[in-house]
Structure formats: structure tokens, C-alpha cells
Motif scaffolding. Structure first.
Motif, PDB file in Angstrom:
ATOM      1  N   PHE A  46       0.813  -1.209   0.000  1.00 14.65           N
ATOM      2  CA  PHE A  46       0.000   0.000   0.000  1.00 14.65           C
ATOM      3  C   PHE A  46       0.856   1.273   0.000  1.00 14.65           C
ATOM      4  N   ALA A  47       2.017   1.242   0.613  1.00 13.34           N
ATOM      5  CA  ALA A  47       2.915   2.402   0.588  1.00 13.34           C
ATOM      6  C   ALA A  47       3.475   2.612  -0.818  1.00 13.34           C
ATOM      7  N   ILE A  48       3.833   1.519  -1.468  1.00 14.18           N
ATOM      8  CA  ILE A  48       4.332   1.619  -2.841  1.00 14.18           C
ATOM      9  C   ILE A  48       3.227   2.129  -3.761  1.00 14.18           C
ATOM     10  N   LYS A  49       2.036   1.567  -3.619  1.00 15.72           N
ATOM     11  CA  LYS A  49       0.897   1.982  -4.442  1.00 15.72           C
ATOM     12  C   LYS A  49       0.621   3.466  -4.243  1.00 15.72           C
ATOM     13  N   HIS A  50       0.602   3.916  -2.996  1.00 14.55           N
ATOM     14  CA  HIS A  50       0.370   5.335  -2.717  1.00 14.55           C
ATOM     15  C   HIS A  50       1.420   6.193  -3.418  1.00 14.55           C
ATOM     16  N   ALA A  51       2.680   5.830  -3.247  1.00 13.31           N
ATOM     17  CA  ALA A  51       3.769   6.639  -3.800  1.00 13.31           C
ATOM     18  C   ALA A  51       3.650   6.799  -5.306  1.00 13.31           C
ATOM     19  N   PHE A  52       3.333   5.723  -6.014  1.00 10.69           N
ATOM     20  CA  PHE A  52       3.337   5.786  -7.471  1.00 10.69           C
ATOM     21  C   PHE A  52       1.992   6.164  -8.073  1.00 10.69           C
ATOM     22  N   ASP A  53       0.918   6.029  -7.311  1.00  9.69           N
ATOM     23  CA  ASP A  53      -0.381   6.480  -7.808  1.00  9.69           C
ATOM     24  C   ASP A  53      -0.620   7.955  -7.508  1.00  9.69           C
ATOM     25  N   GLU A  54      -0.056   8.446  -6.425  1.00 10.88           N
ATOM     26  CA  GLU A  54      -0.336   9.810  -5.968  1.00 10.88           C
ATOM     27  C   GLU A  54       0.769  10.811  -6.298  1.00 10.88           C
ATOM     28  N   HIS A  55       1.961  10.328  -6.605  1.00 11.49           N
ATOM     29  CA  HIS A  55       3.099  11.224  -6.806  1.00 11.49           C
ATOM     30  C   HIS A  55       3.862  10.858  -8.080  1.00 11.49           C
ATOM     31  N   SER A  56       4.589  11.803  -8.597  1.00  9.81           N
ATOM     32  CA  SER A  56       5.405  11.532  -9.777  1.00  9.81           C
ATOM     33  C   SER A  56       6.681  10.787  -9.356  1.00  9.81           C
ATOM     34  N   ARG A  57       7.306  10.200 -10.345  1.00 12.43           N
ATOM     35  CA  ARG A  57       8.587   9.526 -10.073  1.00 12.43           C
ATOM     36  C   ARG A  57       9.600  10.530  -9.522  1.00 12.43           C
ATOM     37  N   ALA A  58       9.603  11.736 -10.091  1.00 16.11           N
ATOM     38  CA  ALA A  58      10.559  12.756  -9.656  1.00 16.11           C
ATOM     39  C   ALA A  58      10.334  13.124  -8.188  1.00 16.11           C
ATOM     40  N   GLU A  59       9.068  13.275  -7.787  1.00 19.97           N
ATOM     41  CA  GLU A  59       8.774  13.575  -6.377  1.00 19.97           C
ATOM     42  C   GLU A  59       9.271  12.450  -5.485  1.00 19.97           C
ATOM     43  N   TYR A  60       9.040  11.207  -5.910  1.00 22.02           N
ATOM     44  CA  TYR A  60       9.477  10.051  -5.132  1.00 22.02           C
ATOM     45  C   TYR A  60      10.999  10.036  -5.003  1.00 22.02           C
ATOM     46  N   VAL A  61      11.680  10.232  -6.111  1.00 25.25           N
ATOM     47  CA  VAL A  61      13.154  10.208  -6.112  1.00 25.25           C
ATOM     48  C   VAL A  61      13.705  11.275  -5.168  1.00 25.25           C
ATOM     49  N   ARG A  62      13.153  12.487  -5.254  1.00 23.84           N
ATOM     50  CA  ARG A  62      13.639  13.571  -4.381  1.00 23.84           C
ATOM     51  C   ARG A  62      13.358  13.289  -2.906  1.00 23.84           C
ATOM     52  N   ALA A  63      12.146  12.872  -2.593  1.00 24.53           N
ATOM     53  CA  ALA A  63      11.752  12.683  -1.193  1.00 24.53           C
ATOM     54  C   ALA A  63      12.476  11.512  -0.544  1.00 24.53           C
ATOM     55  N   TYR A  64      12.719  10.456  -1.301  1.00 30.29           N
ATOM     56  CA  TYR A  64      13.306   9.239  -0.735  1.00 30.29           C
ATOM     57  C   TYR A  64      14.766   9.051  -1.129  1.00 30.29           C
ATOM     58  N   ASP A  65      15.328  10.006  -1.868  1.00 34.25           N
ATOM     59  CA  ASP A  65      16.699   9.891  -2.345  1.00 34.25           C
ATOM     60  C   ASP A  65      16.902   8.525  -3.013  1.00 34.25           C
ATOM     61  N   ALA A  66      15.949   8.168  -3.873  1.00 37.11           N
ATOM     62  CA  ALA A  66      15.925   6.852  -4.496  1.00 37.11           C
ATOM     63  C   ALA A  66      16.660   6.856  -5.829  1.00 37.11           C
ATOM     64  N   SER A  67      17.293   5.744  -6.111  1.00 38.75           N
ATOM     65  CA  SER A  67      17.956   5.565  -7.403  1.00 38.75           C
ATOM     66  C   SER A  67      16.930   5.082  -8.430  1.00 38.75           C
ATOM     67  N   ALA A  68      17.305   5.142  -9.685  1.00 36.07           N
ATOM     68  CA  ALA A  68      16.430   4.637 -10.747  1.00 36.07           C
ATOM     69  C   ALA A  68      16.153   3.149 -10.538  1.00 36.07           C
ATOM     70  N   ALA A  69      17.144   2.399 -10.091  1.00 37.41           N
ATOM     71  CA  ALA A  69      16.961   0.965  -9.845  1.00 37.41           C
ATOM     72  C   ALA A  69      15.957   0.722  -8.717  1.00 37.41           C
ATOM     73  N   GLN A  70      16.016   1.537  -7.671  1.00 37.33           N
ATOM     74  CA  GLN A  70      15.059   1.398  -6.565  1.00 37.33           C
ATOM     75  C   GLN A  70      13.637   1.719  -7.032  1.00 37.33           C
ATOM     76  N   VAL A  71      13.490   2.720  -7.862  1.00 36.17           N
ATOM     77  CA  VAL A  71      12.182   3.075  -8.399  1.00 36.17           C
ATOM     78  C   VAL A  71      11.657   1.931  -9.256  1.00 36.17           C
TER      79      VAL A  71
END
Length: 99
Positions: A46-71
Motif C-alpha cells: 500500500f505504501a508503494i501503491k500510494h507513492a506511485f499512484d499519488e506522486h510523480s517519479r521525480a517527487e518520489y526520487v527527491r523525497a526518498y533519495d531513491a535511485s532509478a533501480a530502486q524506483v
């Protein structure tokens, strides 16, 4: 048949059905705060679903300091779950307290 593993904070419990995994994550683990918007959501699917349904990839990457592989990994998890999960069953069980 592949088993579904929880993998939240080292939880290695495995489930035969993805619905059981989602219910486990929703009931047995603490809810988390979305680093993008502050919403409180169940950890795991549900956390993953929320992140990708409600936010852009760019927002996710910035907020979580995520790599492309993690996304990509989280997107693949979401797609794998949604390809086989009976979400009506999950919601009914969570709302009915029969988890």
C-alpha cells in the motif's frame, strides 16, 4: 508456485497468496508517513501503491533519495502484485476485521 515474501525491516515471512501478504503487511507492521505528502499509509504494497499512484517519479526520487533501480524495483513489485491480487478480497477482509 513462487511464494510472496514480506521483506519489511527484515521480515522474511512468506505467503502462498499475495492477498495474505498484503493483509499481513497492513495488520502486522506499523503504518508509515509518506515523505512526499505526509499521508499515513500501511507499509509494504500500500505504501508503494500510494507513492506511485499519488506522486510523480521525480517527487518520489527527491523525497526518498531513491535511485532509478530502486524506483524500477518498486514499480515491478506494484505491477506483480496488481497482476494477480484480488484486491476486493483484501479490502473486504481488512474492513471486516477478518485479517
Amino acid at each position: 508456485m513462487p511464494r510472496w515474501e514480506c521483506d519489511i525491516e527484515g521480515d522474511d515471512r512468506q505467503f502462498d497468496r499475495v492477498e495474505e501478504l498484503i493483509i499481513h503487511q497492513s495488520v502486522e507492521h506499523d503504518r508509515i508517513e509518506c515523505k512526499v505528502c505526509g499521508a499515513i499509509v500501511p507499509d509494504g504494497y500500500f505504501a508503494i501503491k500510494h507513492a506511485f499512484d499519488e506522486h510523480s517519479r521525480a517527487e518520489y526520487v527527491r523525497a526518498y533519495d531513491a535511485s532509478a533501480a530502486q524506483v524500477r524495483r518498486r514499480e515491478q513489485i506494484k505491477e506483480s502484485v496488481e497482476a494477480v491480487a484480488n484486491m476486493s478480497e483484501v479490502i473486504d477482509r481488512l474492513e471486516g476485521g477478518e485479517a
